[in-house]
Motif scaffolding. Sequence first.
Motif, PDB file in Angstrom:
ATOM      1  N   ARG A 136      -1.865  -2.738  11.911  1.00 46.99           N
ATOM      2  CA  ARG A 136      -3.084  -2.340  11.206  1.00 46.99           C
ATOM      3  C   ARG A 136      -2.839  -1.672   9.858  1.00 46.99           C
ATOM      4  O   ARG A 136      -3.671  -1.744   8.967  1.00 46.99           O
ATOM      5  CB  ARG A 136      -3.901  -1.375  12.075  1.00 46.99           C
ATOM      6  N   ARG A 137      -1.711  -0.971   9.703  1.00 43.00           N
ATOM      7  CA  ARG A 137      -1.519  -0.137   8.529  1.00 43.00           C
ATOM      8  C   ARG A 137      -0.301  -0.490   7.682  1.00 43.00           C
ATOM      9  O   ARG A 137      -0.332  -0.336   6.473  1.00 43.00           O
ATOM     10  CB  ARG A 137      -1.380   1.337   8.958  1.00 43.00           C
ATOM     11  N   HIS A 162      -4.040 -12.386   3.529  1.00 43.02           N
ATOM     12  CA  HIS A 162      -5.336 -12.445   4.219  1.00 43.02           C
ATOM     13  C   HIS A 162      -5.195 -12.040   5.681  1.00 43.02           C
ATOM     14  O   HIS A 162      -6.017 -11.282   6.207  1.00 43.02           O
ATOM     15  CB  HIS A 162      -5.942 -13.839   4.100  1.00 43.02           C
ATOM     16  N   LEU A 163      -4.176 -12.567   6.358  1.00 39.49           N
ATOM     17  CA  LEU A 163      -3.985 -12.219   7.761  1.00 39.49           C
ATOM     18  C   LEU A 163      -3.717 -10.728   7.944  1.00 39.49           C
ATOM     19  O   LEU A 163      -4.080 -10.147   8.970  1.00 39.49           O
ATOM     20  CB  LEU A 163      -2.822 -13.028   8.342  1.00 39.49           C
ATOM     21  N   ALA A 164      -3.067 -10.120   6.937  1.00 43.03           N
ATOM     22  CA  ALA A 164      -2.729  -8.701   7.016  1.00 43.03           C
ATOM     23  C   ALA A 164      -3.789  -7.802   6.389  1.00 43.03           C
ATOM     24  O   ALA A 164      -3.621  -6.583   6.352  1.00 43.03           O
ATOM     25  CB  ALA A 164      -1.390  -8.461   6.323  1.00 43.03           C
ATOM     26  N   GLY A 165      -4.859  -8.362   5.879  1.00 42.71           N
ATOM     27  CA  GLY A 165      -5.908  -7.546   5.283  1.00 42.71           C
ATOM     28  C   GLY A 165      -5.456  -6.808   4.038  1.00 42.71           C
ATOM     29  O   GLY A 165      -5.859  -5.658   3.799  1.00 42.71           O
ATOM     30  N   PRO A 209       0.535   8.996   6.801  1.00 39.58           N
ATOM     31  CA  PRO A 209       0.452   7.572   7.184  1.00 39.58           C
ATOM     32  C   PRO A 209      -0.679   6.864   6.464  1.00 39.58           C
ATOM     33  O   PRO A 209      -1.702   7.468   6.122  1.00 39.58           O
ATOM     34  CB  PRO A 209       0.195   7.637   8.703  1.00 39.58           C
ATOM     35  N   ALA A 210      -0.487   5.591   6.218  1.00 34.39           N
ATOM     36  CA  ALA A 210      -1.517   4.789   5.555  1.00 34.39           C
ATOM     37  C   ALA A 210      -2.743   4.662   6.443  1.00 34.39           C
ATOM     38  O   ALA A 210      -2.646   4.664   7.679  1.00 34.39           O
ATOM     39  CB  ALA A 210      -0.973   3.407   5.229  1.00 34.39           C
ATOM     40  N   GLY A 211      -3.904   4.552   5.813  1.00 35.24           N
ATOM     41  CA  GLY A 211      -5.116   4.286   6.565  1.00 35.24           C
ATOM     42  C   GLY A 211      -5.215   2.816   6.929  1.00 35.24           C
ATOM     43  O   GLY A 211      -4.521   1.975   6.350  1.00 35.24           O
ATOM     44  N   VAL A 230      -2.224  -0.269  -3.219  1.00 34.24           N
ATOM     45  CA  VAL A 230      -2.793   1.082  -3.291  1.00 34.24           C
ATOM     46  C   VAL A 230      -1.854   2.075  -2.625  1.00 34.24           C
ATOM     47  O   VAL A 230      -1.618   3.181  -3.132  1.00 34.24           O
ATOM     48  CB  VAL A 230      -4.186   1.112  -2.642  1.00 34.24           C
ATOM     49  N   ARG A 231      -1.311   1.700  -1.468  1.00 34.92           N
ATOM     50  CA  ARG A 231      -0.390   2.580  -0.756  1.00 34.92           C
ATOM     51  C   ARG A 231       0.786   2.977  -1.631  1.00 34.92           C
ATOM     52  O   ARG A 231       1.262   4.114  -1.582  1.00 34.92           O
ATOM     53  CB  ARG A 231       0.113   1.870   0.518  1.00 34.92           C
TER      54      ARG A 231
END
Length: 360
Positions: A95-96, A122-125, A341-343, A350-351
């Motif tokens: 997710r992150r 795309h699959l990883a958002g 941790p990343a959101g 951005v991270r």
Amino acid sequence: MGGAAAPYLAVALDGTGWHPAAWRLPDARPRELLGAGYWIGLVREAEAGGLDFVTIEDSMGLQTSRYEGPDGRVDQVRGRLDAVLVAARVAPATRRIGLVPTATVTHTEPLHVARSLATLDHLAGGRGGWRPQASNRADEAKHFGHRTLPVFTIAQFDDPDVAPVFAALFDEAAEFVAAVRHHWRAGPLPPVQDQPPVMVLAHATVPYRLAARAADVVWVTAFDAARVREIVGEVRAEQRAAGRAGEPLHIYGDLVVFLDADPAAAKARKDRLDELAGEVFATDTLVFAGSPAELADLMADWQEAGVTGFRLRPGALPHDLTAVTRLLTAELRRRGALREPAGPDGSLRVRLGLAAGAPR
């Protein structure tokens, strides 16, 4: 770490670990290397530890202990899954964390690579990245039959007959990255991030120049902080020469780690692996064996020398991965040197604090 911002932190995943004898340890799972579950488990562990991203190694040929070609060995791990496809399979199970596979540029087409990496994003958002890799191995060129490359060793990089070939391959890699970025802007499938981060591993001036021209992140190899400082100066000079002085380019320290709470245990474990391999393990960068506190001290020294992050190569999996995600992160947190941790909704760009655009 001396009042500096907390460093970015990533791990490099490859096989059962970076030591060639790691597959022989009791907790290794070499029979699972060609299954999705193995990779999902490792990346989930990295994600649970709050790391920024993982990288996944790949090449167009079998792993080898000889730079100049296949070694024919059957006592080490040989064979890999396609890194981009592994990352795409892992993406829905996480997710992150950022996912940065290797994709070779020398024998492939920019549109195909661009589309595959856009699919991953795309699959990883929006958590996808890419490590472009130039291939200068003659045996890999033979797989395709489009060109012939000379057989040479690392020691021959500066030879008059080899240096121009080496430089041309990296110039071609820079052009390939530019073409991929163009396809991302105008091709059939734009990525979620517009421009997924491009990351380069660099050991010398020619790949430093590639990073300065084409990358968002460069991983550099060194054996001490003094050399790190020299490399950072050279990379920044190449960045200015490329007309990118005002653009972000992260420089990460890249090193192999054997990590235990007891430093003697880490050294003994590395020595045991060397014994199993029949030779002392050495590679293109520092091989660290010690405690989380000792590694955190080393990281602080390298950060003072100019790096903004680290890509750690676990010597043995899963042991040294969990040592990073649980022991090292706890030590960094105690020092106030661990990023939050990343959101679940943030992109990798951005991270990493990268601009919305990308290098020209």
